[in-house]
Write an enzyme that holds these catalytic residues in place. Structure first.
Site, PDB file in Angstrom:
ATOM      1  N   GLU A   1       2.703  -7.206   2.516  1.00 54.48           N
ATOM      2  CA  GLU A   1       2.142  -5.856   2.271  1.00 54.48           C
ATOM      3  C   GLU A   1       1.733  -5.202   3.607  1.00 54.48           C
ATOM      4  OE1 GLU A   1      -1.001  -5.712  -0.836  1.00 54.48           O
ATOM      5  OE2 GLU A   1      -2.312  -4.840   0.683  1.00 54.48           O
TER       6      GLU A   1
ATOM      7  N   LYS B   1      -0.233 -15.395  -2.998  1.00 53.90           N
ATOM      8  CA  LYS B   1      -0.865 -14.064  -2.985  1.00 53.90           C
ATOM      9  C   LYS B   1      -1.221 -13.660  -1.558  1.00 53.90           C
ATOM     10  CE  LYS B   1      -2.781 -10.207  -4.266  1.00 53.90           C
ATOM     11  NZ  LYS B   1      -3.831  -9.812  -3.395  1.00 53.90           N
TER      12      LYS B   1
ATOM     13  N   SER C   1      -2.377  -9.136  -8.076  1.00 46.54           N
ATOM     14  CA  SER C   1      -2.093  -7.965  -7.260  1.00 46.54           C
ATOM     15  C   SER C   1      -1.816  -6.757  -8.123  1.00 46.54           C
ATOM     16  CB  SER C   1      -0.881  -8.204  -6.359  1.00 46.54           C
ATOM     17  OG  SER C   1      -0.583  -7.006  -5.651  1.00 46.54           O
TER      18      SER C   1
ATOM     19  N   HIS D   1       1.912 -12.594   0.010  1.00 44.46           N
ATOM     20  CA  HIS D   1       2.191 -11.264  -0.561  1.00 44.46           C
ATOM     21  C   HIS D   1       1.451 -10.198   0.252  1.00 44.46           C
ATOM     22  CE1 HIS D   1       0.640  -7.885  -2.949  1.00 44.46           C
ATOM     23  NE2 HIS D   1       1.762  -7.925  -3.660  1.00 44.46           N
ATOM     24  N   ASN D   2       0.176 -10.449   0.528  1.00 43.69           N
ATOM     25  CA  ASN D   2      -0.603  -9.470   1.283  1.00 43.69           C
ATOM     26  C   ASN D   2      -0.107  -9.346   2.723  1.00 43.69           C
ATOM     27  OD1 ASN D   2      -2.103  -9.331  -1.063  1.00 43.69           O
ATOM     28  ND2 ASN D   2      -4.052  -9.210   0.012  1.00 43.69           N
TER      29      ASN D   2
HETATM   30  C1  6PG Z   1      -3.256  -6.227  -4.008  1.00 42.79           C
HETATM   31  C2  6PG Z   1      -3.883  -5.968  -2.670  1.00 42.79           C
HETATM   32  C3  6PG Z   1      -5.342  -6.272  -2.646  1.00 42.79           C
HETATM   33  C4  6PG Z   1      -5.997  -6.146  -1.285  1.00 42.79           C
HETATM   34  C5  6PG Z   1      -5.863  -4.812  -0.650  1.00 42.79           C
HETATM   35  C6  6PG Z   1      -6.727  -4.614   0.585  1.00 42.79           C
HETATM   36  O1  6PG Z   1      -2.306  -6.989  -4.003  1.00 42.79           O
HETATM   37  O2  6PG Z   1      -3.679  -5.672  -5.001  1.00 42.79           O
HETATM   38  O3  6PG Z   1      -3.271  -6.792  -1.723  1.00 42.79           O
HETATM   39  O4  6PG Z   1      -5.500  -7.585  -3.092  1.00 42.79           O
HETATM   40  O5  6PG Z   1      -7.356  -6.381  -1.448  1.00 42.79           O
HETATM   41  O6  6PG Z   1      -4.560  -4.542  -0.350  1.00 42.79           O
HETATM   42  O7  6PG Z   1      -6.385  -5.428   1.632  1.00 42.79           O
HETATM   43  P1  6PG Z   1      -6.911  -5.065   3.103  1.00 42.79           P
HETATM   44  O8  6PG Z   1      -8.271  -4.488   2.949  1.00 42.79           O
HETATM   45  O9  6PG Z   1      -6.947  -6.351   3.875  1.00 42.79           O
HETATM   46  O10 6PG Z   1      -5.941  -4.068   3.634  1.00 42.79           O
END
Ligand code: 6PG
Length: 475
Positions: free
Chosen positions: A189, A182, A128, A185-186
């Protein structure tokens, strides 16, 4: 070969990670399916370190020292499978393939098994940090056997972000655990972003704060307990003036949020595990709602009913929103960590939650000062049943709860959707409530399907003979 590491897949993330390795003194073999990206990388950045240009997978394999270490940075799904298979054909027993993409963890489990049968070691690593993190130091979550981590761990730690000298990279656990964490994590996010979006919507819709001045509010928040990358970039986005219109850029961006899948996977997995990740689910669904074009068009004429907004929402309201955001954020993390706990038990991964909080403090998209508090909470009580039970977070929530209720009430009164804030508050109230209406659901289940229920006052399962004389029997 002489290369310490190879990177295949040279889109932005792959290129930047290759540069990161090279800048740390590693010799990096680079490969891309089409040569254009390789040329671009080496033309622009070839002088940053020691790169070996390779045109085919065979050349790539030949360039790598033994045991070979190759990082795959291609699109998740079929493209990843294709590259892994090609590498496996060119590699020898004991060589290591690291998949640094956003793979679905069940794919990682499958791939590791398939590779193990061919004697190839496979490491599914969540990475990430976006473009900047990839170059300057991402947060890295490698799974797979500990023996593979011994070989690749030091290199990955060296390119990762550091917080207080500690690398934002650690061995997560066996097989798919790295990609699983991960994924969560997303999910977190997504939740963080949705909550910030709701805060923006309320500050603008209720308090009338325009994007420019609101950037200052977020900058201020970024100096306190909300200090985080996502709050920081929110201020940047809000402050951006559009060259074409001269107004805030945010006002000309189409309000339909995209998603590539990791948030949705998090929720699907949580459903299977039976873990309530309501904050993450609301965030995923809010993106889906925003993109539901025909439904939104049809919804334009729906009556709001009578609305009410507070007469003088000022600084107090902004502070209420800040607290609601903080409290809801704590809930999102508590839920995400619960999901990781459940998966860790189910798969026998033995994920150290404190270590995870430690490597999320820097490099990644959800990096935040607050993760230090999570790290401390698990250090104090390793088997914490929920983050909300940690004294620090219990106290933080107690300090926020009045504001949180006011914000949710205000949102409802003003007709501003705040699914993240309200779902988080409902979760908090759900955990707090001594007697839940689940008792009634059990009664209903027993009524229509003889599903039985437990009693508060004695052991065993019971059934009421609803269609007979309604006497109770032991099931
Ligand atoms: C990271 C992000 C990355 C992810 C984007 C887009 O940790 O660097 O999570 O891996 O690809 O955030 O995610 P979406 O297109 O689903 O919003």
């Amino acid at each position: 070969g002489t290369a310490d590491i190879g990177v295949t897949g040279l889109a932005v993330m792959g290129s930047n990670i290759a540069r990161n390795f090279a800048r740390r003194g590693y010799t990096v073999a680079v490969h891309n399916r089409s040569a254009g990206k390789t040329d671009l990388l080496l033309d622009e950045h070839g002088s940053e370190g020691s790169f070996i240009r390779t045109a085919t997978i065979e050349e790539f394999a030949a360039a790598l020292s033994s045991p070979r270490r190759a990082l795959v940075m291609v699109q998740a799904g079929a493209p990843t499978d294709a590259v892994i298979d090609a590498l496996a054909d060119a590699f020898d027993e004991g060589d290591i393939i690291i998949d640094g993409g956003n793979a679905l963890y069940t794919d990682t489990i499958r791939r590791e098994k398939a590779m193990a049968e061919r004697g190839i070691r496979f490491v599914g690593a969540g990475i990430s940090g976006g473009e900047e993190g990839a170059l300057e130091g991402p947060s890295i979550m490698p799974g797979g056997p500990a023996s593979s981590y011994e070989v690749v761990g030091p290199m990955l730690e060296s390119i990762s972000a550091k917080v207080d000298g500690t690398p934002c990279c650690t061995h997560i656990g066996e097989d798919g655990s790295g990609h699983f964490v991960k994924m969560v994590h997303n999910g977190i996010e997504y939740s963080d972003m949705q909550l910030i979006g709701e805060a923006y919507h309320l500050l603008r819709g209720v308090a009338g704060i325009e994007p420019g001045p609101m950037a200052e509010v977020f900058r201020d928040w970024n100096t306190g307990e909300l200090d985080s990358y996502l709050i920081e970039i929110t201020a940047e986005v809000l402050a951006q003036v559009d060259a074409a219109t001269g107004g805030p850029l945010i006002d000309v961006i189409v309000d339909r949020a995209g998603q590539k899948g990791t948030g949705r996977w998090t929720v699907k997995s949580a459903l299977d595990l039976g873990v309530p990740v309501t904050g993450i689910a609301e965030a995923v669904f809010a993106r889906a709602l925003s993109s539901s074009v025909p439904q939104r068009e049809a919804g334009q004429g729906l009556p709001s009913g009578s609305l009410s907004t507070p007469s003088e929402p000022g600084a107090d309201f902004a502070e209420d929103v800040r607290r609601a955001l903080y409290a809801s954020k704590i809930i999102a993390y508590a839920q995400g960590f619960d999901q990781i706990t459940a998966a860790s038990v189910e798969h026998g991964w033995d994920v150290a939650r404190g270590d995870l909080a430690t490597i999320w403090r820097g490099g990644c998209i959800i990096r935040a000062t607050f993760l230090d508090r999570i790290r401390e909470a698990y250090a104090q009580t390793p088997d914490l049943p929920t983050l909300l039970a940690a004294p620090y977070f219990a106290e933080a929530l107690a300090g926020c709860v009045d504001s949180w209720r006011r914000v949710v009430t205000t949102a409802v009164g003003a007709g501003i959707p705040a699914p993240g804030f309200s779902a988080a508050l409902a979760y908090y109230d759900g955990l707090r409530t001594e007697r839940l209406p689940a008792a009634l659901i059990q009664g209903q289940r027993d009524f229509f399907g003889a599903h039985t229920y437990l009693r508060t006052d004695s052991e065993g399962s019971y059934h009421t003979q609803w269609s007979g004389d309604r006497s109770e029997v032991r099931a």
